[in-house]
Design a protein around this motif. Structure first.
Motif, PDB file in Angstrom:
ATOM      1  N   LEU A  77       0.741  -1.160  -0.094  1.00  0.00           N
ATOM      2  CA  LEU A  77      -0.001  -0.031  -0.174  1.00  0.00           C
ATOM      3  C   LEU A  77       0.883   1.160  -0.080  1.00  0.00           C
ATOM      4  O   LEU A  77       0.629   2.099  -0.690  1.00  0.00           O
ATOM      5  N   ASP A  78       2.119   1.238   0.728  1.00  0.00           N
ATOM      6  CA  ASP A  78       2.854   2.661   0.846  1.00  0.00           C
ATOM      7  C   ASP A  78       3.503   2.697  -0.423  1.00  0.00           C
ATOM      8  O   ASP A  78       3.587   3.671  -0.919  1.00  0.00           O
ATOM      9  N   GLN A  79       3.765   1.533  -1.192  1.00  0.00           N
ATOM     10  CA  GLN A  79       4.415   1.545  -2.457  1.00  0.00           C
ATOM     11  C   GLN A  79       3.469   2.143  -3.624  1.00  0.00           C
ATOM     12  O   GLN A  79       3.985   3.174  -4.464  1.00  0.00           O
ATOM     13  N   LEU A  80       2.210   1.780  -3.452  1.00  0.00           N
ATOM     14  CA  LEU A  80       1.190   2.163  -4.639  1.00  0.00           C
ATOM     15  C   LEU A  80       1.044   3.925  -4.258  1.00  0.00           C
ATOM     16  O   LEU A  80       0.870   4.462  -5.221  1.00  0.00           O
ATOM     17  N   LEU A  81       0.944   4.211  -2.963  1.00  0.00           N
ATOM     18  CA  LEU A  81       0.742   5.509  -2.680  1.00  0.00           C
ATOM     19  C   LEU A  81       1.766   6.501  -3.167  1.00  0.00           C
ATOM     20  O   LEU A  81       1.691   7.423  -3.606  1.00  0.00           O
ATOM     21  N   ALA A  82       2.989   5.833  -2.932  1.00  0.00           N
ATOM     22  CA  ALA A  82       4.321   6.539  -3.268  1.00  0.00           C
ATOM     23  C   ALA A  82       4.369   6.850  -4.898  1.00  0.00           C
ATOM     24  O   ALA A  82       4.918   7.676  -5.576  1.00  0.00           O
ATOM     25  N   GLY A 108       1.730   7.465  -6.637  1.00  0.00           N
ATOM     26  CA  GLY A 108       0.604   8.384  -6.912  1.00  0.00           C
ATOM     27  C   GLY A 108      -0.767   7.555  -6.941  1.00  0.00           C
ATOM     28  O   GLY A 108      -1.728   8.261  -7.178  1.00  0.00           O
ATOM     29  N   VAL A 109      -0.954   6.197  -6.575  1.00  0.00           N
ATOM     30  CA  VAL A 109      -2.221   5.533  -6.626  1.00  0.00           C
ATOM     31  C   VAL A 109      -2.997   5.985  -5.528  1.00  0.00           C
ATOM     32  O   VAL A 109      -2.489   6.098  -4.329  1.00  0.00           O
ATOM     33  N   ASN A 110      -4.276   6.392  -5.805  1.00  0.00           N
ATOM     34  CA  ASN A 110      -5.016   7.002  -4.598  1.00  0.00           C
ATOM     35  C   ASN A 110      -6.455   6.314  -4.776  1.00  0.00           C
ATOM     36  O   ASN A 110      -7.182   6.357  -3.720  1.00  0.00           O
ATOM     37  N   ASN A 111      -6.395   5.124  -5.706  1.00  0.00           N
ATOM     38  CA  ASN A 111      -7.945   4.747  -5.498  1.00  0.00           C
ATOM     39  C   ASN A 111      -7.579   2.993  -5.748  1.00  0.00           C
ATOM     40  O   ASN A 111      -6.957   2.878  -6.608  1.00  0.00           O
ATOM     41  N   LEU A 112      -8.044   2.079  -4.918  1.00  0.00           N
ATOM     42  CA  LEU A 112      -8.032   0.549  -5.299  1.00  0.00           C
ATOM     43  C   LEU A 112      -9.097  -0.046  -5.447  1.00  0.00           C
ATOM     44  O   LEU A 112     -10.275   0.207  -4.815  1.00  0.00           O
ATOM     45  N   ARG A 113      -9.154  -0.829  -6.413  1.00  0.00           N
ATOM     46  CA  ARG A 113     -10.378  -1.803  -6.744  1.00  0.00           C
ATOM     47  C   ARG A 113     -10.107  -3.118  -5.912  1.00  0.00           C
ATOM     48  O   ARG A 113      -9.243  -3.956  -6.191  1.00  0.00           O
ATOM     49  N   ILE A 114     -10.849  -3.312  -4.994  1.00  0.00           N
ATOM     50  CA  ILE A 114     -10.636  -4.386  -4.162  1.00  0.00           C
ATOM     51  C   ILE A 114     -11.760  -5.538  -4.084  1.00  0.00           C
ATOM     52  O   ILE A 114     -13.144  -5.256  -4.348  1.00  0.00           O
ATOM     53  N   MET A 115     -11.562  -6.624  -3.725  1.00  0.00           N
ATOM     54  CA  MET A 115     -12.569  -7.692  -3.886  1.00  0.00           C
ATOM     55  C   MET A 115     -13.130  -7.561  -2.253  1.00  0.00           C
ATOM     56  O   MET A 115     -12.402  -7.587  -1.172  1.00  0.00           O
ATOM     57  N   ASP A 124      -9.191  -0.199   6.777  1.00  0.00           N
ATOM     58  CA  ASP A 124      -8.699   0.679   7.745  1.00  0.00           C
ATOM     59  C   ASP A 124      -7.273   1.218   7.169  1.00  0.00           C
ATOM     60  O   ASP A 124      -7.187   2.560   7.221  1.00  0.00           O
ATOM     61  N   ALA A 125      -6.548   0.332   6.562  1.00  0.00           N
ATOM     62  CA  ALA A 125      -5.223   0.534   5.829  1.00  0.00           C
ATOM     63  C   ALA A 125      -5.410   1.703   4.627  1.00  0.00           C
ATOM     64  O   ALA A 125      -4.529   2.470   4.597  1.00  0.00           O
ATOM     65  N   ILE A 126      -6.535   1.425   4.048  1.00  0.00           N
ATOM     66  CA  ILE A 126      -6.555   2.210   3.038  1.00  0.00           C
ATOM     67  C   ILE A 126      -6.900   3.613   3.527  1.00  0.00           C
ATOM     68  O   ILE A 126      -6.442   4.647   3.056  1.00  0.00           O
ATOM     69  N   GLY A 127      -7.791   3.848   4.344  1.00  0.00           N
ATOM     70  CA  GLY A 127      -8.106   5.064   5.019  1.00  0.00           C
ATOM     71  C   GLY A 127      -6.980   5.676   5.491  1.00  0.00           C
ATOM     72  O   GLY A 127      -7.015   7.108   5.480  1.00  0.00           O
ATOM     73  N   LYS A 128      -6.270   5.069   6.279  1.00  0.00           N
ATOM     74  CA  LYS A 128      -5.050   5.641   6.970  1.00  0.00           C
ATOM     75  C   LYS A 128      -4.214   6.467   5.932  1.00  0.00           C
ATOM     76  O   LYS A 128      -3.496   7.105   6.287  1.00  0.00           O
ATOM     77  N   ARG A 129      -4.122   5.895   4.630  1.00  0.00           N
ATOM     78  CA  ARG A 129      -3.459   6.567   3.647  1.00  0.00           C
ATOM     79  C   ARG A 129      -4.151   7.626   2.668  1.00  0.00           C
ATOM     80  O   ARG A 129      -3.754   7.970   1.743  1.00  0.00           O
ATOM     81  N   ASN A 130      -5.258   7.812   3.431  1.00  0.00           N
ATOM     82  CA  ASN A 130      -6.241   8.823   2.705  1.00  0.00           C
ATOM     83  C   ASN A 130      -6.544   8.308   1.069  1.00  0.00           C
ATOM     84  O   ASN A 130      -6.749   9.108   0.275  1.00  0.00           O
ATOM     85  N   MET A 131      -6.595   7.083   0.722  1.00  0.00           N
ATOM     86  CA  MET A 131      -6.871   6.361  -0.533  1.00  0.00           C
ATOM     87  C   MET A 131      -8.339   6.257  -0.586  1.00  0.00           C
ATOM     88  O   MET A 131      -9.157   6.019   0.833  1.00  0.00           O
TER      89      MET A 131
END
Length: 126
Positions: A51-56, A58-65, A104-111
C-alpha cells in the motif's frame, strides 16, 4: 462523533469531488488485499508495504474484492482462499477481519476504494 460523508467521492459535472475539491482517480486493482490482510494465511506486513508503494507511485484508489465464495476444499487452481463465504450463508470471520484491516489501512493513507462484491471469474467463486 458526527458522521460526515465529505470523504466519499462524488460526481460533479464531468468529474469527481472529494472533500469539496476536484478529485482525480489514479487507480489500481488490489483484488487480493482482503486475503493478504487475514491474520491466518495473510501477510499484513507485506500488505502495508505494498500500500505504501502504491501510494508513493501516486495511486489513490484501489479496486478491491470484498467477497469471495468457496468451497475452500475445491481443487480449482487459483481460487481465493480462504473464501469469505465458505458455503451458502456460512462466513469466515477471519476474512471479514482481513477486509476490516484492509479498509482501515486504505483509509489511513487517505486512499479510496471501489468495493467489488461479485464478478464471474472462477478465482473469486463468481
Amino acid at each position: 462523533m458526527t458522521f460526515t460523508d465529505e470523504g466519499f467521492v462524488k460526481v460533479h459535472n464531468t468529474g469527481f469531488l472529494r472533500y469539496g475539491k476536484p478529485y482525480t482517480i489514479r487507480g489500481a486493482n488490489y483484488w487480493y488485499g482482503m486475503n493478504m490482510a487475514c491474520v491466518l494465511g495473510g501477510n499484513r506486513t507485506r500488505l502495508d508495504i505494498e500500500l505504501d508503494q502504491l501510494l508513493a507511485m501516486g495511486v489513490n484508489n484501489l479496486r478491491i474484492m470484498a467477497a469471495s465464495e468457496g468451497p475452500d476444499d475445491d481443487d480449482q487452481l487459483f481460487r481465493m482462499q480462504p473464501s469469505l463465504m465458505t458455503s451458502p450463508g456460512t462466513y469466515n470471520e477471519d476474512v471479514f477481519q482481513g477486509l476490516d484491516y484492509l479498509l482501515d489501512a486504505i483509509g489511513k493513507r487517505n486512499m479510496t476504494a471501489v468495493v467489488t462484491l461479485s464478478n464471474f471469474w472462477h478465482w473469486s467463486g463468481g
